[in-house]
Design an enzyme around this catalytic site. Structure first.
Site, mmCIF file in Angstrom:
data_model
loop_
_atom_site.group_PDB
_atom_site.id
_atom_site.type_symbol
_atom_site.label_atom_id
_atom_site.label_comp_id
_atom_site.label_asym_id
_atom_site.label_seq_id
_atom_site.Cartn_x
_atom_site.Cartn_y
_atom_site.Cartn_z
ATOM 1 N N LYS A 60 -102.129 19.324 -27.882
ATOM 2 C CA LYS A 60 -101.947 17.872 -27.983
ATOM 3 C C LYS A 60 -100.855 17.399 -27.027
ATOM 4 O O LYS A 60 -101.010 16.372 -26.362
ATOM 5 C CB LYS A 60 -101.582 17.472 -29.417
ATOM 6 C CG LYS A 60 -102.716 17.485 -30.376
ATOM 7 C CD LYS A 60 -103.724 16.390 -30.055
ATOM 8 C CE LYS A 60 -105.106 16.755 -30.547
ATOM 9 N NZ LYS A 60 -105.786 17.786 -29.783
ATOM 10 N N ARG A 64 -114.680 8.066 -23.477
ATOM 11 C CA ARG A 64 -115.340 9.272 -22.996
ATOM 12 C C ARG A 64 -114.642 9.861 -21.776
ATOM 13 O O ARG A 64 -114.870 11.014 -21.428
ATOM 14 C CB ARG A 64 -116.805 8.969 -22.648
ATOM 15 C CG ARG A 64 -117.622 8.538 -23.847
ATOM 16 C CD ARG A 64 -119.030 8.153 -23.444
ATOM 17 N NE ARG A 64 -119.809 9.290 -23.023
ATOM 18 C CZ ARG A 64 -120.477 10.102 -23.839
ATOM 19 N NH1 ARG A 64 -120.435 9.902 -25.145
ATOM 20 N NH2 ARG A 64 -121.183 11.110 -23.370
ATOM 21 N N ASN A 82 -125.598 10.530 -15.974
ATOM 22 C CA ASN A 82 -124.567 11.372 -16.563
ATOM 23 C C ASN A 82 -125.076 12.801 -16.503
ATOM 24 O O ASN A 82 -126.187 13.086 -16.937
ATOM 25 C CB ASN A 82 -124.300 10.960 -18.028
ATOM 26 C CG ASN A 82 -123.260 11.820 -18.701
ATOM 27 O OD1 ASN A 82 -122.597 12.623 -18.071
ATOM 28 N ND2 ASN A 82 -123.110 11.642 -20.008
ATOM 29 N N GLY A 83 -124.264 13.719 -15.951
ATOM 30 C CA GLY A 83 -124.689 15.113 -15.862
ATOM 31 C C GLY A 83 -124.517 15.663 -14.459
ATOM 32 O O GLY A 83 -123.843 15.063 -13.611
ATOM 33 N N CYS A 137 -118.665 10.483 -18.798
ATOM 34 C CA CYS A 137 -119.478 9.389 -18.265
ATOM 35 C C CYS A 137 -120.035 8.540 -19.408
ATOM 36 O O CYS A 137 -120.293 9.033 -20.500
ATOM 37 C CB CYS A 137 -120.626 9.859 -17.397
ATOM 38 S SG CYS A 137 -120.140 10.806 -15.950
ATOM 39 N N LYS A 157 -113.902 12.740 -23.407
ATOM 40 C CA LYS A 157 -114.052 12.952 -24.844
ATOM 41 C C LYS A 157 -115.181 13.934 -25.152
ATOM 42 O O LYS A 157 -115.055 14.811 -25.989
ATOM 43 C CB LYS A 157 -114.313 11.617 -25.533
ATOM 44 C CG LYS A 157 -114.426 11.711 -27.053
ATOM 45 C CD LYS A 157 -113.112 12.114 -27.664
ATOM 46 C CE LYS A 157 -113.182 12.187 -29.173
ATOM 47 N NZ LYS A 157 -111.944 12.745 -29.745
ATOM 48 N N GLU A 209 -102.090 17.650 -23.393
ATOM 49 C CA GLU A 209 -103.194 16.729 -23.132
ATOM 50 C C GLU A 209 -102.717 15.311 -22.842
ATOM 51 O O GLU A 209 -103.202 14.667 -21.904
ATOM 52 C CB GLU A 209 -104.134 16.658 -24.351
ATOM 53 C CG GLU A 209 -105.151 17.762 -24.454
ATOM 54 C CD GLU A 209 -106.062 17.565 -25.640
ATOM 55 O OE1 GLU A 209 -107.272 17.792 -25.492
ATOM 56 O OE2 GLU A 209 -105.583 17.182 -26.732
ATOM 57 N N GLU A 253 -102.805 24.232 -31.434
ATOM 58 C CA GLU A 253 -103.277 22.853 -31.420
ATOM 59 C C GLU A 253 -102.148 21.881 -31.089
ATOM 60 O O GLU A 253 -102.348 20.918 -30.336
ATOM 61 C CB GLU A 253 -103.908 22.516 -32.780
ATOM 62 C CG GLU A 253 -104.318 21.074 -32.967
ATOM 63 C CD GLU A 253 -105.396 20.601 -32.000
ATOM 64 O OE1 GLU A 253 -105.622 19.378 -31.928
ATOM 65 O OE2 GLU A 253 -106.011 21.443 -31.308
ATOM 66 N N TRP A 268 -117.182 9.993 -14.352
ATOM 67 C CA TRP A 268 -116.156 11.040 -14.330
ATOM 68 C C TRP A 268 -116.556 11.983 -13.206
ATOM 69 O O TRP A 268 -117.601 12.628 -13.273
ATOM 70 C CB TRP A 268 -116.111 11.761 -15.669
ATOM 71 C CG TRP A 268 -114.921 12.631 -15.886
ATOM 72 C CD1 TRP A 268 -113.672 12.251 -16.271
ATOM 73 C CD2 TRP A 268 -114.879 14.069 -15.774
ATOM 74 N NE1 TRP A 268 -112.860 13.351 -16.402
ATOM 75 C CE2 TRP A 268 -113.564 14.475 -16.102
ATOM 76 C CE3 TRP A 268 -115.809 15.043 -15.419
ATOM 77 C CZ2 TRP A 268 -113.175 15.806 -16.089
ATOM 78 C CZ3 TRP A 268 -115.421 16.368 -15.411
ATOM 79 C CH2 TRP A 268 -114.116 16.738 -15.745
ATOM 80 N N HIS A 304 -92.317 39.362 -27.161
ATOM 81 C CA HIS A 304 -93.114 40.111 -26.191
ATOM 82 C C HIS A 304 -93.352 39.300 -24.911
ATOM 83 O O HIS A 304 -94.376 39.470 -24.261
ATOM 84 C CB HIS A 304 -94.448 40.534 -26.812
ATOM 85 C CG HIS A 304 -94.300 41.513 -27.928
ATOM 86 N ND1 HIS A 304 -94.051 42.849 -27.727
ATOM 87 C CD2 HIS A 304 -94.327 41.330 -29.277
ATOM 88 C CE1 HIS A 304 -93.957 43.456 -28.892
ATOM 89 N NE2 HIS A 304 -94.113 42.558 -29.850
#
Length: 615
Positions: free
Chosen positions: A492, A27, A101-102, A2, A610, A495, A488, A75, A511
């Site tokens: 990426k 964000r 926001n929250g 947000c 973000k 995402e 990582e 969001w 395995h």
């Protein structure tokens, strides 16, 4: 997550708010809205979609005049993304308007009570509940807006950054914070409100960052009045001088922020160790470590808490700390750490890592560790952020603003800071010889140049991306220091391209994951000549015998892996502990190009934010 923007002053509010919302798009959001006061009435417009959709809707449907306004990018948490659930929200009377926001965790019980008192609700949001609670308190207690906000917030459970406007008080905006960031920019008889400083940096470089459970009454022609929400005590703000400049938050000629930030890594790494790494003096200077050296040297263990990419940086740090400084390290997901009743003592050092410095789970882990007597050290990128204020000490990464949702330069600068700390402790403990310590300093000093060399593979990587852009799955393998890099790299790809990808220790391939390998499965293997090279070569041979497609990240001049792999990407040679700073570069570029070829929004991937400021 947000974005909040507000303005009160002598300028037209609308262009400031819209530009501010555009700057906060990084964000992550699914809808946007704006409310303006033109001296007589509040005009409100909001829509599902992007800020560009809001501009089209607003400029043809409502008055955009006025010197007071608030705007929001949402969001979705409570209620699906749609026009009605978007912010801002009115109270039942239409006199109060809010952006938030929250999450208000006890909104259902409050909503039920308000319905019993005659209130009606248009949306499914917790935010509309909050603004009506404020209105009910205002009426019942016969108090001004600021006091009503304070009393209402003492009844809610959860996290918030809010801005509230009352049509009866046209020269005032009330803001408050708990768990979500909120900055107030101070100009010449004008004030700016935002989730971070980027929306107002060209107007003022003076800002106040609200602390948790603080509220501010912002009035034209008067000083800001700060209060503690719990007990109404007067709070005294610290005015910070911002270091950000407008050029840093623009794309600078690149098509996307992500690509800009990938290419900023040589400078970002240099800025991170500048003034700290003094190779000619065989010295590392870090005030946050120097002033608390005994805490680290006498620690029974170091606990690292983080989320996402920062957690991967923490895994790299685990290898570095244990290898060089010989201190036991545990790396924890902050979201799990806070809930599993961990054993923490005053002999522990907790390192909290976060790009934004506002990650809710990491902040909660910090508070838990402090309550149990641990020394808490923060590593973050944003000056004045909550983690910077909550920790006992810390170090900034100096990466500069990172706008792309998928972190790139945050990862490499976090590793840089953590490497400096490990080397500093190793020197103090005597676990590295002077010659080896000097070698590390020299190599770390050369990393920015070597990252520039790694970036020269961009065109070759783009060609590889074209081959595998339609692959439904991808496997990443690495050993030792480069196992976290494999994690990582997979993160990426998933995402920003929405391709399913998994990172694994190379030895674990047999395995389970080996069952997935066939001629349609691309496998990215990090196979530098440092560490367990021969064992990785054996893993590559196992993949090759099952017809898997191999993309290998190798040290320049490699011959053995080149003979086996379908594609080879070279990086410069360096010490094993520093290889993650180089091997991650081609993986970032590969993800970027694949996502672009698939038509994905690389800067704002779907469903992601973000800064994750709620659980």
């Amino acid at each position: 997550m947000c974005g909040i923007v507000g303005y009160i002053g002598h300028r037209e509010a609308y262009p400031i708010i819209i530009k501010g919302l555009e700057r906060l798009e990084y964000r992550g959001y699914d809808s946007a809205g704006v409310a303006l006061f033109d001296g007589e009435k509040i005009s409100l417009s909001k829509t599902k979609g992007k800020v560009s959709d809001l501009k089209k809707k607003t400029e043809g449907a409502m008055s955009i005049k006025g010197n007071i306004g608030i705007g929001h990018t949402r969001w979705a948490t409570h209620g699906v993304p749609n026009d009605v659930n978007s912010h801002p929200h009115y109270s039942n009377s239409g006199e109060l308007v809010i952006i938030h926001n929250g999450i208000i965790e006890n909104y259902e019980s409050i909503k039920t009570e308000l319905i019993n008192r005659g209130y009606t609700f248009q949306s499914d949001t917790d935010t509309e509940v909050l603004i009506n609670l404020i209105e009910e308190v205002q009426k019942k207690e016969k108090v001004k807006l600021g006091k009503a906000v304070q009393l209402a917030l003492n009844e809610v459970v959860g996290a918030y950054a809010i801005a509230v406007f009352d049509i009866k008080k046209p020269d005032e905006i009330v803001v408050a914070k708990l768990g979500s960031p909120l900055a107030i920019g101070m100009g010449d008889n004008e004030f700016f409100i935002a989730s971070d400083a980027s929306p107002f940096i060209e107007f003022t470089n003076n800002a106040i960052y609200l602390e948790d459970e603080e509220m501010a009454i912002i009035r034209l022609g008067k000083e800001i009045k700060l209060r503690k929400i719990k007990n109404d005590a007067v709070a005294y703000p610290t005015v910070l001088e911002l270091q950000m400049n407008i050029e840093e938050i623009e794309k600078g000629g690149y098509d996307h922020f992500m690509m800009k930030e990938i290419y900023e890594q040589p400078r970002a790494i240099l800025d991170t160790y500048r003034g700290r790494l003094l190779a000619d003096q065989k010295l590392i200077k870090m005030a946050g470590i120097d002033e608390h050296l005994d805490k680290f040297l006498n620690a029974n263990r170091i606990i690292i808490v983080a989320c996402g990419t920062s957690w991967h940086a923490g895994l790299v740090a685990e290898y570095i700390f244990e290898d060089l400084a010989r201190i036991p390290v545990e790396v924890e997901y902050a979201s799990e750490f806070r809930y599993r009743n961990p054993v923490i003592t005053d002999k522990d050092v907790l390192i909290a890592i976060s790009q934004s410095g506002e990650t809710a789970d990491t902040l909660a882990a910090i508070k838990l560790a402090k309550e149990n007597g641990a020394f808490v050290f923060g590593v973050c990128n944003v000056v004045g952020s909550s983690i910077a204020r909550e920790t006992n000490a810390g170090a900034y990464t100096h990466a500069g603003p990172e706008i792309g949702v998928a972190s790139t330069k945050a990862f490499t600068t976090q590793i840089t800071v953590l490497s400096l700390i490990a080397l500093k402790l190793a020197q103090e403990k005597g676990s590295l010889t002077d010659a080896r310590f000097s070698e590390f300093l020299t190599e770390l000093e050369n990393i920015p140049t070597k990252v520039e060399i790694a970036l020269q593979s961009n065109e070759a990587i783009e060609k590889i991306a074209a081959v595998y852009k339609d692959s439904p799955n991808c496997l990443y393998l690495g050993r030792g220091y480069n196992f976290p890099v494999a994690l990582e790299g997979a993160l990426k790809l998933k995402e920003i391209s929405y391709i399913h990808a998994e990172g694994y220790p190379a030895a674990e391939m047999k395995h389970g994951p080996i069952a997935l390998i066939d001629e349609s499965m691309p496998v990215i293997v990090i196979a530098t000549n440092r560490g367990h090279y021969e064992k990785v070569v054996s893993n590559i041979q196992e993949i090759k015998s099952r017809k898997g497609k191999i993309i290998a990240i190798v040290t320049e001049g490699d011959v053995q892996v080149r003979a086996l792999a379908d594609h080879v990407i070279e990086v410069p040679d360096t010490l094993e502990a520093l290889t993650p700073l180089l091997t991650t570069i081609p993986l970032q570029l590969l993800s970027y190009h694949i996502a672009l070829m698939r038509g994905c929004n690389v800067d704002q991937p779907r469903n992601l934010a973000k800064s994750v400021t709620v659980e």
